[in-house]
Design an enzyme around this catalytic site. Structure first.
Site, PDB file in Angstrom:
ATOM      1  N   HIS A 153     -24.427  47.016  -5.256  1.00  0.00           N
ATOM      2  CA  HIS A 153     -23.593  47.267  -4.062  1.00  0.00           C
ATOM      3  C   HIS A 153     -24.019  48.533  -3.316  1.00  0.00           C
ATOM      4  O   HIS A 153     -23.452  48.857  -2.277  1.00  0.00           O
ATOM      5  CB  HIS A 153     -22.112  47.375  -4.440  1.00  0.00           C
ATOM      6  CG  HIS A 153     -21.553  46.121  -5.036  1.00  0.00           C
ATOM      7  ND1 HIS A 153     -21.660  44.897  -4.421  1.00  0.00           N
ATOM      8  CD2 HIS A 153     -20.891  45.895  -6.207  1.00  0.00           C
ATOM      9  CE1 HIS A 153     -21.089  43.965  -5.180  1.00  0.00           C
ATOM     10  NE2 HIS A 153     -20.625  44.542  -6.283  1.00  0.00           N
ATOM     11  N   ASP A 188     -24.903  38.094 -10.428  1.00  0.00           N
ATOM     12  CA  ASP A 188     -23.595  38.725 -10.599  1.00  0.00           C
ATOM     13  C   ASP A 188     -22.577  37.923  -9.778  1.00  0.00           C
ATOM     14  O   ASP A 188     -22.928  37.329  -8.757  1.00  0.00           O
ATOM     15  CB  ASP A 188     -23.685  40.166 -10.088  1.00  0.00           C
ATOM     16  CG  ASP A 188     -22.460  41.000 -10.369  1.00  0.00           C
ATOM     17  OD1 ASP A 188     -22.504  41.826 -11.298  1.00  0.00           O
ATOM     18  OD2 ASP A 188     -21.454  40.856  -9.629  1.00  0.00           O
ATOM     19  N   HIS A 190     -20.399  38.972  -7.859  1.00  0.00           N
ATOM     20  CA  HIS A 190     -20.218  39.589  -6.539  1.00  0.00           C
ATOM     21  C   HIS A 190     -21.522  39.534  -5.739  1.00  0.00           C
ATOM     22  O   HIS A 190     -22.609  39.663  -6.307  1.00  0.00           O
ATOM     23  CB  HIS A 190     -19.798  41.057  -6.698  1.00  0.00           C
ATOM     24  CG  HIS A 190     -18.521  41.241  -7.452  1.00  0.00           C
ATOM     25  ND1 HIS A 190     -18.494  41.584  -8.788  1.00  0.00           N
ATOM     26  CD2 HIS A 190     -17.237  41.108  -7.051  1.00  0.00           C
ATOM     27  CE1 HIS A 190     -17.223  41.665  -9.185  1.00  0.00           C
ATOM     28  NE2 HIS A 190     -16.447  41.384  -8.153  1.00  0.00           N
ATOM     29  N   ASP A 277     -20.105  39.248 -14.972  1.00  0.00           N
ATOM     30  CA  ASP A 277     -18.724  39.114 -14.491  1.00  0.00           C
ATOM     31  C   ASP A 277     -18.438  37.730 -13.919  1.00  0.00           C
ATOM     32  O   ASP A 277     -17.334  37.474 -13.451  1.00  0.00           O
ATOM     33  CB  ASP A 277     -18.353  40.236 -13.505  1.00  0.00           C
ATOM     34  CG  ASP A 277     -19.442  40.543 -12.509  1.00  0.00           C
ATOM     35  OD1 ASP A 277     -20.425  39.785 -12.433  1.00  0.00           O
ATOM     36  OD2 ASP A 277     -19.304  41.553 -11.778  1.00  0.00           O
TER      37      ASP A 277
HETATM   38 ZN   LIG Z   1     -20.081  42.201 -10.055  1.00  0.00          ZN
END
Ligand SMILES: [Zn+2]
Length: 339
Positions: A153, A188, A190, A277
């Site tokens: 991120h 991931d 995200h 995750d």
């Molecule tokens: Zn993540």
């Protein structure tokens, strides 16, 4: 498999962050490091990261941003445990301010990335683990970097979503220095918004991400299928968002599509942003991927038969976390055609 890690990881120990006006427990905890290292130790040979200095990090990140990460905590006016932004820069800021509060808002996108006494040591160590693992694949073909904090991120000049230095981007740029084409596959749950931003106008580093739809899930503002890159980079970003709640079949089908795109690009090496995750047990995840699903994912990626650096991204403490990593690494090693 070579396992790289930095013993400085526990020096970054965030306690909480704001969610809808409440301070909630920070899931990106020191415990993650201990769980992941214990698991990885059963899958390969553990080695400490080699310190390659700041140059490979500065190849990706803005110098002013690195200066804030390195010195921001020490600049706090009072004795505090951590500094976090309390105001944020408008989207087109007129200038970068001089003071600490303004610079925190200028370089951070949320309140989940505090600067604490040991933060720089930990994020620097995580980046060195990624660089060391990238170097390892020239000899060993595959390596895993236990990067904590995670990185996908973080963009060139912004921290956010628990991330400070983009370990996967740093590894990819390190590899790109000695080969024409590198691909990044982000699995991931995200969207890897920082990695996408860093390479959005590039055609020498392909970015493919499988993640949960972002219309009502972090990181919200990017991750849509119509983001495909700009300029020379047009067609070199591929987002494969899936509905919240997706399980093994949807996840693995999207991974297979991503691998097909990567094979068409014919990269010299692959960097995997490896988050766990997406697991059903994850406390902040949005998918329902099972252990069997991660084993299939390892098989799909290993079958691509490319020199591969596995970079740890998310995956938060649960009973399953260590086991997910161990099984993934074991299967990845076993499934590689050259194993
Ligand atoms: Zn993540």
């Amino acid at each position: 498999m070579i396992i790289r890690h930095s013993p400085a990881a526990p020096r970054h120990d965030p306690q909480g962050f704001f969610r809808y006006g409440r301070i909630v427990e920070h899931p990106e905890s020191v415990e993650r490091y201990h769980i992941l290292l214990a698991a990885a130790a059963n899958a390969g040979e553990v080695r400490e990261a080699v310190d390659h200095g700041l140059a490979p990090i500065a190849a990706v990140h803005d110098p002013n941003y690195l200066e804030l990460l390195r010195t921001g905590f020490a600049r706090a006016p009072d004795k505090v445990e951590e500094v976090v932004p309390t105001q944020f820069a408008p989207w087109t800021p007129h200038r970068r301010p001089e003071g600490l509060a303004g610079q925190l808002g200028y370089h951070m996108t949320d309140t989940s990335t505090p600067l604490r006494a040991g933060t720089w040591d930990a994020v620097y160590g995580a980046a060195q683990a990624a660089i060391s693992a990238a170097d390892d694949i020239f000899i060993h073909s595959v390596a895993y970097a236990l990067c904590r904090p995670p990185g996908h991120h973080a963009s060139a000049a912004h921290a956010g979503g628990f991330c400070y230095l983009n370990n996967a981007a740093i590894a990819a740029e390190r590899l790109r220095a000695s080969m024409p084409r590198v691909a990044i596959l982000d699995i991931d749950v995200h969207h890897g918004n920082g990695t996408q931003a860093i390479f959005y106008d590039r055609n020498d580093i392909l970015f493919v991400s499988v993640h949960a739809e972002t219309a009502s899930y972090f990181p919200y503002f990017t991750g849509y299928a119509d983001e495909i890159g700009v300029g020379a980079g047009e067609g070199f970003t591929q987002n494969l968002p899936l509905p919240l709640g997706s399980g093994d079949d949807a996840y693995c089908s999207a991974l297979a599509i991503g691998i097909e795109r990567i094979l068409a690009f014919a990269p010299d090496a692959l960097v995997v942003s490896l988050g766990f995750d997406a697991a059903a047990e994850d406390p902040i995840g949005a998918f329902t991927v099972s252990e069997r699903g991660f084993v299939r994912a390892a098989e799909i990626i290993a079958n691509a038969a490319m020199p591969t650096v596995l970079i740890q991204e998310g995956g938060y403490p649960s009973k399953a976390l260590g086991q997910r990593l161990l099984r993934f690494l074991q299967h990845f090693d076993a499934m590689r055609p050259d194993a």
